[in-house]
Design an enzyme around this catalytic site. Structure first.
Site, PDB file in Angstrom:
ATOM      1  N   SER A  32       0.690  -0.852  -0.280  1.00 25.13           N
ATOM      2  CA  SER A  32       0.132  -0.047   0.155  1.00 25.13           C
ATOM      3  C   SER A  32       0.582   1.505  -0.448  1.00 25.13           C
ATOM      4  CB  SER A  32      -0.809   0.172   1.493  1.00 25.13           C
ATOM      5  OG  SER A  32       0.032  -0.241   2.402  1.00 25.13           O
ATOM      6  N   ASN A 119      -1.979  -2.482  13.059  1.00 23.52           N
ATOM      7  CA  ASN A 119      -3.347  -2.034  13.125  1.00 23.52           C
ATOM      8  C   ASN A 119      -3.906  -0.967  14.130  1.00 23.52           C
ATOM      9  OD1 ASN A 119      -3.449  -4.496  11.906  1.00 23.52           O
ATOM     10  ND2 ASN A 119      -4.085  -5.907  13.268  1.00 23.52           N
ATOM     11  N   THR A 164     -40.843  27.830  -8.943  1.00 28.98           N
ATOM     12  CA  THR A 164     -40.899  26.019  -8.239  1.00 28.98           C
ATOM     13  C   THR A 164     -41.225  25.753 -10.110  1.00 28.98           C
ATOM     14  OG1 THR A 164     -43.304  26.604  -8.504  1.00 28.98           O
ATOM     15  CG2 THR A 164     -42.144  27.227  -6.070  1.00 28.98           C
ATOM     16  N   HIS A 165     -40.840  24.502  -9.851  1.00 28.72           N
ATOM     17  CA  HIS A 165     -40.883  23.752 -11.341  1.00 28.72           C
ATOM     18  C   HIS A 165     -40.021  24.273 -12.750  1.00 28.72           C
ATOM     19  CE1 HIS A 165     -43.920  21.503  -9.165  1.00 28.72           C
ATOM     20  NE2 HIS A 165     -44.093  22.701  -9.064  1.00 28.72           N
ATOM     21  N   SER A 286     -14.166  27.767 -25.914  1.00 25.19           N
ATOM     22  CA  SER A 286     -14.654  26.171 -27.402  1.00 25.19           C
ATOM     23  C   SER A 286     -13.455  26.125 -28.105  1.00 25.19           C
ATOM     24  CB  SER A 286     -16.075  26.731 -27.470  1.00 25.19           C
ATOM     25  OG  SER A 286     -15.991  25.526 -29.016  1.00 25.19           O
ATOM     26  N   ASN A 294     -18.030  29.074 -21.469  1.00 24.38           N
ATOM     27  CA  ASN A 294     -18.349  28.318 -21.049  1.00 24.38           C
ATOM     28  C   ASN A 294     -18.197  28.675 -18.684  1.00 24.38           C
ATOM     29  OD1 ASN A 294     -19.657  27.208 -23.563  1.00 24.38           O
ATOM     30  ND2 ASN A 294     -17.624  26.153 -23.153  1.00 24.38           N
ATOM     31  N   GLU A 299     -19.151  23.434 -13.286  1.00 22.39           N
ATOM     32  CA  GLU A 299     -20.183  21.927 -14.413  1.00 22.39           C
ATOM     33  C   GLU A 299     -19.250  20.914 -13.511  1.00 22.39           C
ATOM     34  OE1 GLU A 299     -20.064  22.278 -18.314  1.00 22.39           O
ATOM     35  OE2 GLU A 299     -19.687  24.343 -18.323  1.00 22.39           O
ATOM     36  N   TYR A 326      -9.671  -6.114  12.848  1.00 24.12           N
ATOM     37  CA  TYR A 326      -8.709  -5.306  11.902  1.00 24.12           C
ATOM     38  C   TYR A 326      -8.323  -7.228  10.861  1.00 24.12           C
ATOM     39  CZ  TYR A 326      -5.184  -4.151   8.114  1.00 24.12           C
ATOM     40  OH  TYR A 326      -4.810  -4.078   6.826  1.00 24.12           O
ATOM     41  N   GLN A 331      -7.477  -1.863   4.352  1.00 18.31           N
ATOM     42  CA  GLN A 331      -6.177  -1.357   3.101  1.00 18.31           C
ATOM     43  C   GLN A 331      -6.815  -0.320   2.589  1.00 18.31           C
ATOM     44  OE1 GLN A 331      -2.598  -2.507   3.218  1.00 18.31           O
ATOM     45  NE2 GLN A 331      -2.311  -3.200   1.020  1.00 18.31           N
TER      46      GLN A 331
HETATM   47  N1  ARG Z   1      -1.529  -1.382   5.760  1.00 15.92           N
HETATM   48  C1  ARG Z   1      -1.856  -1.559   6.146  1.00 15.92           C
HETATM   49  C2  ARG Z   1      -3.308  -1.158   6.311  1.00 15.92           C
HETATM   50  O1  ARG Z   1      -3.327  -0.003   5.894  1.00 15.92           O
HETATM   51  C3  ARG Z   1      -1.386  -1.473   7.968  1.00 15.92           C
HETATM   52  C4  ARG Z   1      -2.061  -2.609   8.760  1.00 15.92           C
HETATM   53  C5  ARG Z   1      -2.011  -3.592   8.659  1.00 15.92           C
HETATM   54  N2  ARG Z   1      -1.478  -4.720   9.744  1.00 15.92           N
HETATM   55  C6  ARG Z   1      -1.603  -6.096   9.434  1.00 15.92           C
HETATM   56  N3  ARG Z   1      -2.096  -7.312  10.513  1.00 15.92           N
HETATM   57  N4  ARG Z   1      -1.177  -6.500   7.933  1.00 15.92           N
HETATM   58  O2  ARG Z   1      -4.270  -1.328   6.854  1.00 15.92           O
END
Ligand code: ARG
Length: 470
Positions: A32, A119, A164-165, A286, A294, A299, A326, A331
């Site tokens: 991650s 965690n 309205t409407h 444009s 525009n 938008e 957890y 993640q």
């Molecule tokens: N990268 C993990 C997350 O975002 C961190 C926690 C990971 N804990 C684990 N037991 N794998 O949740």
């Protein structure tokens, strides 16, 4: 890349029980760090507080704490200067920072994780991050509300058709319309501050799920990090992401409101309405039609509402049916949350910059209100005041409007005799109620569109905004 001391080739943080290295795809799939490195500064902030607390309760020596804090401070500098080498092999932000700390200060670095798990660490990091971002979002929301209140005061006397409407209904003041937007945002503001209270609770100390055997003092860590209190239950603390869902739902309602405002700005800048002018700096041209200007900014805000709703559904679904405590599913909370934050911040900035620059084309607004028989209700109310039953008054005014359509005349442009064809109770004083000015001025109560009420409401709104605290 270093590996487990006992098992060469396996992950250095948890490779002890593994007999072969992680599959290369799985390593990338589970990593991650490409996105959670946005949490790096909060990760360091949390670690410094954790180490400080561990020294306070005697789990770390003061020297160990000092080495950890100095190492983490250096790492923060490396990250801020863009020098830090992120490694996918180290999976996430937490292990990247910790591995770098051990590189720097040796074995003491490995003591930082005492009494803690990724965690509770990640849950803490996200809450710290979101809390900081909420404060930035709040400042922009405040700036937008201030801009709306100021513009409403400036336009308290400006008359436009109310709809309205999307059909002309009754005249209103532009200031009143702007304060309607302001009210929507005032409720969003309350929702944001309410969400912040539940974000500001500390998971740290929950460790992996059950708490820790070390004599930690969670009140110390909470105070160091500015959290309101430690989370009450360790299983809940590491697992629930309802605070992120709550932020996404605040964001969805806010964007829904901004999309409504955007829609009106888009309509009003069209040649068909021509009620306002948005300065060129908020518009684009444009490449094929030279005449075009525009309203891209409103938008885009309208369009970005979709991704924020999507993130809310994504986060709700991510959390759905997860067993305690957890799970790696969590993640997946970060990218939607980050994108929601970025989108909300940009959209609020766009609006806060744009609103003070809105220029009302007052004659066009006035003319549109005059054209649509918008004072028909006022005529009916006049007849009722002279003893006519409301249903009969409605019928009489309907005939007058039909006459006006045939003759191309607004009610206020008809002669007294023309009006009296439909009811003899009508006298010369009718013209006081048939003018647009008379119509708006007559709605003179709290929440009404009369210019004086708009000025009073604007000053109340400014007062409420100044006193809105947490
Ligand atoms: N990268 C993990 C997350 O975002 C961190 C926690 C990971 N804990 C684990 N037991 N794998 O949740």
């Amino acid at each position: 890349m270093s590996s487990s001391p006992t098992n060469p080739g396996t992950n250095q943080s948890w490779g002890g029980r593994f007999s072969e290295p992680t599959d290369a795809f799985v390593e990338r799939f589970t990593a991650s760090v490409d996105f959670d490195r946005r949490l790096a500064l909060q990760d360091i902030q949390g670690s410094i507080a954790h180490a400080t607390m561990l020294a306070r309760v005697g789990v770390l020596s003061d020297d160990e704490r000092d080495a950890i804090v100095a190492g983490l401070t250096e790492i923060r500098g490396e990250i801020e200067r863009g020098e830090f080498q992120w490694s996918v092999k180290l999976e996430d932000v937490h292990m990247n920072v910790e591995a770098r700390l051990t590189d720097k200060i040796g074995i003491t670095g490995k003591k930082l994780h005492t009494g803690r798990s990724r965690n509770d660490q990640v849950a803490t990091d996200i809450r710290l991050f979101l809390r900081d971002e909420i404060d930035v979002v709040e400042a922009e929301l405040k700036r937008l509300r201030e801009g709306l209140i100021a513009l409403a005061e400036r336009e308290a006397d400006t008359i436009m058709p109310g709809f309205t409407h999307l059909q002309t209904a009754q005249p209103v003041t532009f200031g009143h319309h702007l304060l309607a937007w302001q009210e929507m945002l005032a409720r969003d503001h309350e929702r944001l501050l309410d969400c912040r209270k539940r974000v500001n609770v500390m998971p740290l100390g929950a460790a992996a799920l059950a708490g820790t055997t070390y004599p930690i003092d969670r009140h110390v860590t909470a105070e160091l990090l500015g959290f309101e209190r430690p989370a009450e239950n360790s299983l809940d603390a590491v697992s629930d992401r309802d605070f992120a869902i709550e932020f996404a739902s605040f964001a969805s309602i806010l964007l829904m409101h901004l999309s409504r405002m955007s829609e009106e700005l888009v309509l009003w800048t069209s040649a068909q309405f021509d009620f306002i002018d948005l300065p060129d700096r908020f518009c684009t041209g444009s490449s094929i039609m030279p005449q075009k200007k525009n309203p891209d900014v409103p938008e885009l805000v309208r369009g970005k509402t979709g991704r924020v709703y999507g993130h809310l559904m994504g986060l709700l679904t991510l959390m759905k049916s997860q067993p305690l405590a957890y799970n790696k599913d969590n993640q997946e909370d970060k990218e939607p949350l980050f994108d929601t934050l970025d989108t909300v911040r940009d959209c609020l900035k766009a609006f806060a910059d744009m609103v003070p620059a809105i220029e009302a084309r007052k004659p066009n607004m006035y003319e549109a209100a005059r054209r649509g028989f918008s004072t028909a209700t006022d005529l009916a109310d006049y007849l009722v005041r002279r003893g006519v039953a409301f249903r009969d008054a409605h019928e009489i005014v309907g005939q007058s409007v039909a006459f006006g359509i045939r003759e191309q005349k607004d009610l206020s442009e008809m002669s007294l005799d023309e009006l009296r064809q439909f009811s003899e109770v009508i006298e010369a004083d009718v013209f006081e109620v048939l003018t647009l000015e008379g119509s708006v001025a007559a709605r003179n109560h709290i929440g009404g569109t009369a210019p004086d009420q708009v000025r009073a409401a604007a000053s109340r709104a400014r007062e409420a905004l100044a006193h809105l605290g947490r």
